[in-house]
Write a protein that holds these residues in place. Structure first.
Motif, PDB file in Angstrom:
ATOM      1  N   VAL A 273       6.708 -10.322  -5.441  1.00  0.00           N
ATOM      2  CA  VAL A 273       7.780 -11.314  -5.580  1.00  0.00           C
ATOM      3  C   VAL A 273       9.128 -10.601  -5.679  1.00  0.00           C
ATOM      4  N   LEU A 274       9.140  -9.477  -6.416  1.00  0.00           N
ATOM      5  CA  LEU A 274      10.374  -8.704  -6.576  1.00  0.00           C
ATOM      6  C   LEU A 274      10.864  -8.177  -5.226  1.00  0.00           C
ATOM      7  N   LEU A 275       9.948  -7.666  -4.402  1.00  0.00           N
ATOM      8  CA  LEU A 275      10.314  -7.198  -3.065  1.00  0.00           C
ATOM      9  C   LEU A 275      10.836  -8.353  -2.205  1.00  0.00           C
ATOM     10  N   LYS A 276      10.160  -9.500  -2.309  1.00  0.00           N
ATOM     11  CA  LYS A 276      10.571 -10.673  -1.531  1.00  0.00           C
ATOM     12  C   LYS A 276      11.990 -11.104  -1.930  1.00  0.00           C
ATOM     13  N   TRP A 277      12.259 -11.075  -3.252  1.00  0.00           N
ATOM     14  CA  TRP A 277      13.592 -11.413  -3.744  1.00  0.00           C
ATOM     15  C   TRP A 277      14.637 -10.418  -3.241  1.00  0.00           C
ATOM     16  N   MET A 278      14.290  -9.119  -3.300  1.00  0.00           N
ATOM     17  CA  MET A 278      15.234  -8.086  -2.872  1.00  0.00           C
ATOM     18  C   MET A 278      15.592  -8.269  -1.398  1.00  0.00           C
ATOM     19  N   ASN A 279      14.591  -8.513  -0.563  1.00  0.00           N
ATOM     20  CA  ASN A 279      14.849  -8.696   0.874  1.00  0.00           C
ATOM     21  C   ASN A 279      15.640  -9.974   1.141  1.00  0.00           C
ATOM     22  N   PHE A 280      15.420 -11.007   0.339  1.00  0.00           N
ATOM     23  CA  PHE A 280      16.168 -12.257   0.462  1.00  0.00           C
ATOM     24  C   PHE A 280      17.659 -12.004   0.220  1.00  0.00           C
ATOM     25  N   GLN A 281      17.958 -11.220  -0.819  1.00  0.00           N
ATOM     26  CA  GLN A 281      19.362 -10.918  -1.134  1.00  0.00           C
ATOM     27  C   GLN A 281      19.964  -9.957  -0.109  1.00  0.00           C
ATOM     28  N   LEU A 282      19.166  -8.996   0.357  1.00  0.00           N
ATOM     29  CA  LEU A 282      19.668  -8.037   1.348  1.00  0.00           C
ATOM     30  C   LEU A 282      20.023  -8.722   2.668  1.00  0.00           C
ATOM     31  N   LYS A 283      19.257  -9.760   3.002  1.00  0.00           N
ATOM     32  CA  LYS A 283      19.514 -10.507   4.235  1.00  0.00           C
ATOM     33  C   LYS A 283      20.897 -11.168   4.167  1.00  0.00           C
ATOM     34  N   LYS A 284      21.252 -11.642   2.976  1.00  0.00           N
ATOM     35  CA  LYS A 284      22.583 -12.258   2.777  1.00  0.00           C
ATOM     36  C   LYS A 284      23.697 -11.262   3.049  1.00  0.00           C
ATOM     37  N   SER A 285      23.426  -9.987   2.707  1.00  0.00           N
ATOM     38  CA  SER A 285      24.469  -8.964   2.835  1.00  0.00           C
ATOM     39  C   SER A 285      24.575  -8.407   4.247  1.00  0.00           C
ATOM     40  N   GLY A 286      23.651  -8.819   5.121  1.00  0.00           N
ATOM     41  CA  GLY A 286      23.675  -8.320   6.491  1.00  0.00           C
ATOM     42  C   GLY A 286      22.882  -7.043   6.680  1.00  0.00           C
ATOM     43  N   TYR A 287      22.124  -6.622   5.651  1.00  0.00           N
ATOM     44  CA  TYR A 287      21.298  -5.408   5.755  1.00  0.00           C
ATOM     45  C   TYR A 287      20.102  -5.720   6.649  1.00  0.00           C
ATOM     46  N   SER A 288      19.924  -4.976   7.697  1.00  0.00           N
ATOM     47  CA  SER A 288      18.936  -5.333   8.718  1.00  0.00           C
ATOM     48  C   SER A 288      17.527  -4.810   8.448  1.00  0.00           C
ATOM     49  N   ASN A 309      26.274  -5.098  -4.018  1.00  0.00           N
ATOM     50  CA  ASN A 309      27.493  -5.711  -3.465  1.00  0.00           C
ATOM     51  C   ASN A 309      27.352  -7.232  -3.346  1.00  0.00           C
ATOM     52  N   VAL A 310      26.128  -7.689  -2.992  1.00  0.00           N
ATOM     53  CA  VAL A 310      25.945  -9.125  -2.826  1.00  0.00           C
ATOM     54  C   VAL A 310      25.767  -9.834  -4.173  1.00  0.00           C
ATOM     55  N   LEU A 311      25.173  -9.138  -5.161  1.00  0.00           N
ATOM     56  CA  LEU A 311      24.944  -9.743  -6.478  1.00  0.00           C
ATOM     57  C   LEU A 311      26.181  -9.673  -7.365  1.00  0.00           C
ATOM     58  N   ALA A 312      26.940  -8.587  -7.248  1.00  0.00           N
ATOM     59  CA  ALA A 312      28.123  -8.402  -8.104  1.00  0.00           C
ATOM     60  C   ALA A 312      29.307  -7.940  -7.263  1.00  0.00           C
ATOM     61  N   PRO A 313      29.816  -8.834  -6.413  1.00  0.00           N
ATOM     62  CA  PRO A 313      30.925  -8.441  -5.523  1.00  0.00           C
ATOM     63  C   PRO A 313      32.167  -7.983  -6.289  1.00  0.00           C
ATOM     64  N   GLU A 314      32.311  -8.465  -7.543  1.00  0.00           N
ATOM     65  CA  GLU A 314      33.490  -8.066  -8.329  1.00  0.00           C
ATOM     66  C   GLU A 314      33.475  -6.576  -8.662  1.00  0.00           C
ATOM     67  N   HIS A 315      32.290  -5.967  -8.630  1.00  0.00           N
ATOM     68  CA  HIS A 315      32.195  -4.520  -8.883  1.00  0.00           C
ATOM     69  C   HIS A 315      31.971  -3.732  -7.586  1.00  0.00           C
ATOM     70  N   GLY A 316      31.952  -4.441  -6.459  1.00  0.00           N
ATOM     71  CA  GLY A 316      31.626  -3.814  -5.183  1.00  0.00           C
ATOM     72  C   GLY A 316      32.686  -2.831  -4.708  1.00  0.00           C
ATOM     73  N   GLN A 369      19.145  -9.046 -15.010  1.00  0.00           N
ATOM     74  CA  GLN A 369      20.569  -9.166 -15.319  1.00  0.00           C
ATOM     75  C   GLN A 369      21.272 -10.203 -14.442  1.00  0.00           C
ATOM     76  N   ARG A 370      20.926 -10.198 -13.148  1.00  0.00           N
ATOM     77  CA  ARG A 370      21.593 -11.122 -12.229  1.00  0.00           C
ATOM     78  C   ARG A 370      20.720 -11.328 -10.995  1.00  0.00           C
ATOM     79  N   ASN A 371      20.044 -12.488 -10.930  1.00  0.00           N
ATOM     80  CA  ASN A 371      19.141 -12.683  -9.792  1.00  0.00           C
ATOM     81  C   ASN A 371      19.808 -13.357  -8.597  1.00  0.00           C
ATOM     82  N   GLY A 372      21.003 -13.923  -8.788  1.00  0.00           N
ATOM     83  CA  GLY A 372      21.735 -14.491  -7.660  1.00  0.00           C
ATOM     84  C   GLY A 372      21.089 -15.712  -7.030  1.00  0.00           C
ATOM     85  N   LEU A 373      20.171 -16.377  -7.763  1.00  0.00           N
ATOM     86  CA  LEU A 373      19.480 -17.550  -7.229  1.00  0.00           C
ATOM     87  C   LEU A 373      20.131 -18.826  -7.760  1.00  0.00           C
ATOM     88  N   SER A 374      19.961 -19.912  -7.023  1.00  0.00           N
ATOM     89  CA  SER A 374      20.624 -21.175  -7.368  1.00  0.00           C
ATOM     90  C   SER A 374      19.653 -22.152  -8.019  1.00  0.00           C
TER      91      SER A 374
END
Length: 638
Positions: A273-288, A309-316, A369-374
């Motif tokens: 599930v953790l890998l699936k979540w990571m890839n879900f967020q990476l897809k948002k960032s354009g990581y191929s 960068n996608v989870l905490a753009p303010e620190h990016g 800390q920050r899962n970025g899910l809605s």
């Protein structure tokens, strides 16, 4: 109760090559090789060695005889247990060389096991776990005088020797697992008290999902680094991955396209599930690229940079991706993660070298800390609708933990999903009734053809009927379809069968007769009565059991010193009942009972769980009796 005495080997190096569980398993095998004169010779070993599980199908008796002959030309030469162990290691080394290094293919980190040939430890992992302990237990009333630990020393292993640290760590991972009133926390513990703590620790570790089949209390008393780190690693990971399920984090449904995929998500192990979540967020960032593991795919640090960068753009910052040096990039990643208050489970070196355990811990910490899910996803209500009622959920948990404690090859994450191929149930049947499964007719997952799953489940039903289970009008397809009520009923019969078989084998006066529920009930009542107490149990659904007094009196009857009566309440309010129920479970585990029920099962008088608890106490008591009888016979034969 006498203190635990492990199998002692005079050669320290030889002792270090085996866990206590392995030594206790091998000692009877050695003794079974004794000939009519009561001695064991080199020539007696081949048939015994050939049958050992470690060498199953590896060697023929003739081959073993030839290998033994290389170091002993006289087959009639008498050997002792230590020589037997050296011969075992010799064969084990040959077996490893012959088969080549085999990697574990299990999907779960919890299935990792310890071998006796490779006892190295990772200093970076040790440092990370020490930092975790220092952070989470620094305010503990008992441990704070020993913390912080220095990761460059063996302070961790020394502190773990009395069992308190591990018990406390389990409670950090899954709060409330251990009633801390049951932990022996004197500054200086005697061997009996120390053994109690370790027994409580191991039984509680099993009860939160750790695999401890190859660890004994003596291994913990000796502070064996590789075994302790392995156990600590499992406990910490259970804590870090606790929220990676739909019950704790329903927002995870955002990872799937439609409601049909929710069931599949529920059946995934937490690290998947953790890998699936990571890839879900990476897809948002354009990581191929697709991240498929917590090792090689993360070495260059790019995935981490995109994730943060996608989870905490303010620190990016673009600097993280612009740098070409992997170590520099890893440094920048950790600096960015610290701004999100993520604990440092990894060093730049760990990222660059691809440390699986530490990368997994770090990604899990980011998720916490920050899962970025809605919370606004339309499937959340569907996920909540699919969740089980409290009793079904508790029973699923109990059976899942019980299956994982058996030491089968598979590791269960969700009973209702994982048994549907039939394979796990066949493994359980083969464990509790050896030889009952026809493996030639079974298909191992992954299974693409649905009828193969039905074939597996049909064999499960067939064997169940042969074992006199109640399976009227039940077909293999019912299991494949995931009928929860039927699956729970089947698993209860499997657990009950195992329990009654263990009691039957121990109870000498049963004379081969079946043990019944009534036998267990009568034993418990007579045990309490013989200790001068007045409580009695009418049945396993007697509502008077909810206050816990009967079980505390039963535990005290089988081992008078195990219950501290000053901690016991009258059990008149729900709060008092819960205090007693929590204490009962920890005292029983401390005694040596491997149980998986929850305080609510006692408070609500769950008939199945009450029977299980009573049977486990009975089994422990009869074990002690059998051990004393064996000890007396040995004394008389001297």
């Amino acid at each position: 109760m006498s203190g635990f005495v492990g199998v002692v080997v005079s050669d320290p190096w030889l002792q270090s090559q085996f866990t206590q569980v392995e030594l206790r398993s091998l000692k009877p095998k050695f003794l079974s090789a004794r000939n009519q004169s009561g001695r064991v010779t080199v020539g007696d070993l081949p048939p015994v060695m050939a049958k050992l599980k470690a060498f199953s199908g590896m060697f023929r008796e003739e081959e073993i005889k030839a290998i033994l002959g290389e170091s002993s030309s006289d087959m009639k030469e008498e050997i002792d247990f230590e020589s037997f162990l050296r011969a075992f290691l010799n064969l084990q080394a040959r077996a490893t060389a012959r088969s080549g290094p085999k990697l574990k293919t299990s999907s779960s980190f919890l299935k990792a096991s310890t071998t006796t040939l490779r006892h190295t430890i990772s200093e970076t992992e040790k440092a990370s776990y020490v930092a975790h302990i220092n952070s989470f237990l620094r305010e503990d009333p008992f441990l704070k005088k020993y913390l912080p630990l220095d990761p460059s020393t063996n302070a961790l292993f020394d502190l773990a020797k009395d069992g308190v640290l591990l018990c406390k760590l389990i409670n950090v991972a899954v709060p409330g697992t251990i009633d801390e009133r049951a932990i022996n926390t004197k500054r200086v513990l005697n061997p009996w008290e120390r053994n109690e703590n370790h027994t409580l620790c191991l039984n509680s570790a099993k009860a939160i999902g750790c695999t401890v089949v190859n660890i004994g209390t003596q291994d913990l008393v000796e502070g064996r680094p590789h075994l302790l780190l392995g156990l600590i690693s499992q406990i910490i990971k259970i804590q870090l991955l606790a929220d990676l399920n739909l019950k704790k984090t329903p927002q995870l449904v955002e990872l799937v396209e439609d409601s049909k995929d929710v069931e599949e998500l529920m059946g995934l192990p937490p690290e998947k599930v953790l890998l699936k979540w990571m890839n879900f967020q990476l897809k948002k960032s354009g990581y191929s690229k697709q991240v498929t593991n917590f090792s090689s795919d993360l070495k260059d640090g790019e995935a981490y940079a995109h994730l943060l960068n996608v989870l905490a753009p303010e620190h990016g910052t673009t600097a993280t991706l612009d740098t070409k040096d992997p170590t520099k990039r890893a440094n920048l990643v950790l600096e960015q993660a610290e701004k999100m208050d993520c604990k440092r489970y990894v060093t730049p070196k760990d990222i660059v070298e691809g440390s699986t355990n530490l990368n997994l811990a770090f990604v899990a910490q980011i998720f916490q800390q920050r899962n970025g899910l809605s919370m606004e996803n339309k499937n959340i209500s569907f996920a909540e609708m699919m969740s089980d009622d409290a009793q079904t959920s508790r029973e699923e948990r109990c059976f899942r933990l019980w299956i994982n404690s058996l030491g089968i090859d598979s590791y269960i994450n969700n009973v209702f999903e994982d048994v549907r191929t039939g394979w796990v149930l066949l493994e359980v049947l083969d464990k509790i009734s050896p030889g009952s499964v026809n493996w030639k007719l079974a298909t191992k997952p992954p299974i693409k053809m649905p009828f193969r799953k039905v074939e597996n489940c049909n064999q499960v039903v067939k064997i169940g009927k042969e074992l006199n289970f109640s399976l009227v009008n039940v077909a293999g397809n019912d299991i494949v379809q995931g009928n929860k009520k039927l699956i729970l009923a089947l698993l209860w019969q499997l657990m009950r069968f195992t329990m009654l078989q263990l009691l039957r084998n121990l109870r000498s006066h049963s004379q081969g007769k079946e043990i019944t529920d009534a036998n267990i009930l009568n034993w418990a009542n007579s045990k309490v009565k013989s200790s001068g107490r007045t409580s009695q149990m009418e049945s396993f659904k007697d509502k008077n059991l909810s206050n816990g007094i009967f079980f505390l009196e039963l535990l005290s009857a089988v081992e008078p010193r195990v219950v501290n009566w000053s901690l016991v309440t009258k059990g008149e309010t729900d709060e008092d009942k819960k205090l007693n129920a929590t204490y009962i479970i920890s005292v029983a585990r401390k005694l040596g009972c491997s149980i998986f029920l929850l305080p609510e099962d006692i408070m609500e008088v769950n008939q199945k769980m009450i029977l299980t608890l009573t049977a486990c106490i009975m089994y422990w008591s009869l074990q002690q009796k059998a051990g004393e009888s064996e000890s007396n016979r040995s004394e008389n034969n001297r």
